[in-house]
Each structure stands twice: as C-alpha cells, then as structure tokens.
Design a protein around this motif. Structure first.
Motif, PDB file in Angstrom:
ATOM      1  N   GLY A  91       0.778  -1.226   0.000  1.00 21.41           N
ATOM      2  CA  GLY A  91       0.000   0.000   0.000  1.00 21.41           C
ATOM      3  C   GLY A  91       0.810   1.276   0.000  1.00 21.41           C
ATOM      4  N   GLY A  92       2.121   1.189   0.210  1.00 22.90           N
ATOM      5  CA  GLY A  92       2.933   2.388   0.196  1.00 22.90           C
ATOM      6  C   GLY A  92       2.960   3.023  -1.182  1.00 22.90           C
ATOM      7  N   ASP A  93       3.075   4.347  -1.206  1.00 25.34           N
ATOM      8  CA  ASP A  93       3.031   5.080  -2.474  1.00 25.34           C
ATOM      9  C   ASP A  93       3.508   6.504  -2.222  1.00 25.34           C
ATOM     10  N   THR A  94       3.551   7.293  -3.277  1.00 27.56           N
ATOM     11  CA  THR A  94       3.811   8.721  -3.180  1.00 27.56           C
ATOM     12  C   THR A  94       2.486   9.456  -3.293  1.00 27.56           C
ATOM     13  N   VAL A  95       2.241  10.357  -2.349  1.00 30.13           N
ATOM     14  CA  VAL A  95       0.968  11.065  -2.297  1.00 30.13           C
ATOM     15  C   VAL A  95       1.235  12.527  -1.960  1.00 30.13           C
ATOM     16  N   GLN A  96       0.345  13.400  -2.386  1.00 30.07           N
ATOM     17  CA  GLN A  96       0.488  14.820  -2.089  1.00 30.07           C
ATOM     18  C   GLN A  96       0.054  15.112  -0.657  1.00 30.07           C
TER      19      GLN A  96
END
Length: 114
Positions: free
Chosen positions: A8-13
């Motif tokens: 579920g990890g990701d890059t998000v604003q």
C-alpha cells in the motif's frame, strides 16, 4: 514460518490519503495484538499505532492521533493503517510488527510530497 507482508505504500500529495495492509501468516493472528511502526530517513523507528486482539483497544502516537486509524480483520489475518491528511513529515518506511512473535514485515515506503 511466521510472515508479515505489507503493501500500500506510495507517493501522495500533502493532504492525501493511503491505506496500508499487512497480511500475517504462520501464527494464530486473532489471538494477538499488532502494531505499526515507521522509520523516517535518519531517524529512529517509532511506534505509530497498536491494536488489541479483538480490535477494541487501539492506541496512537500523538503525531498521528486523529489522522490515522488502525483496524484489523481476523478472518483475513490482516491489519490495516488508514492514513488521512498526510503531511510531509509522515514520509517514512512503515513496518508491521507482531510483538507475540517478535517478527517484522519488510516495510512499505510512504512518501508525502508535492
């Protein structure tokens, strides 16, 4: 063999949301508490949230209280971390931990950046 697998990890604003999942195997998941930790670059690993075996008792660090929610599904042997209103300072590798087994997951990277 006890195993914890996070995803579920990701890059998000900033201000965004993510949900982390941790699937457990090799032990009786429903009998034991679970925890989420995180480690930011250059910092020590810190406890983010804990949940009791039934899901009723939940605790949070002051830095995430009111923004993150820990939950579990004992049928699926999965613990979740719902993260809302994310901030750049939430950027870290997030780890699932089973204190009864003294086992860590491999970690999943969350990056909060515009």
């Amino acid at each position: 063999q006890v195993q914890l697998v996070e995803s579920g990890g990701d890059t998000v604003q900033p201000g965004g949301s993510l949900r982390l999942d941790c699937v457990a195997s090799g032990f009786i998941f429903s009998n034991y508490a679970m925890r989420w930790y995180r480690q930011a670059p250059g910092k020590e690993r810190e406890l983010v949230a804990s949940i009791g075996s039934t899901g009723v008792v939940r605790t949070y660090s002051d830095s995430v209280k009111g923004r993150f929610t820990i939950s579990r599904d004992n049928v699926k042997s999965t613990v979740y971390l719902q993260m809302n209103s994310l901030r750049p300072e939430d950027t870290a590798v997030y780890y699932c931990y089973a204190p009864s087994e003294v086992v860590w997951g491999q970690g999943t990277l969350v990056t909060v950046s515009s």
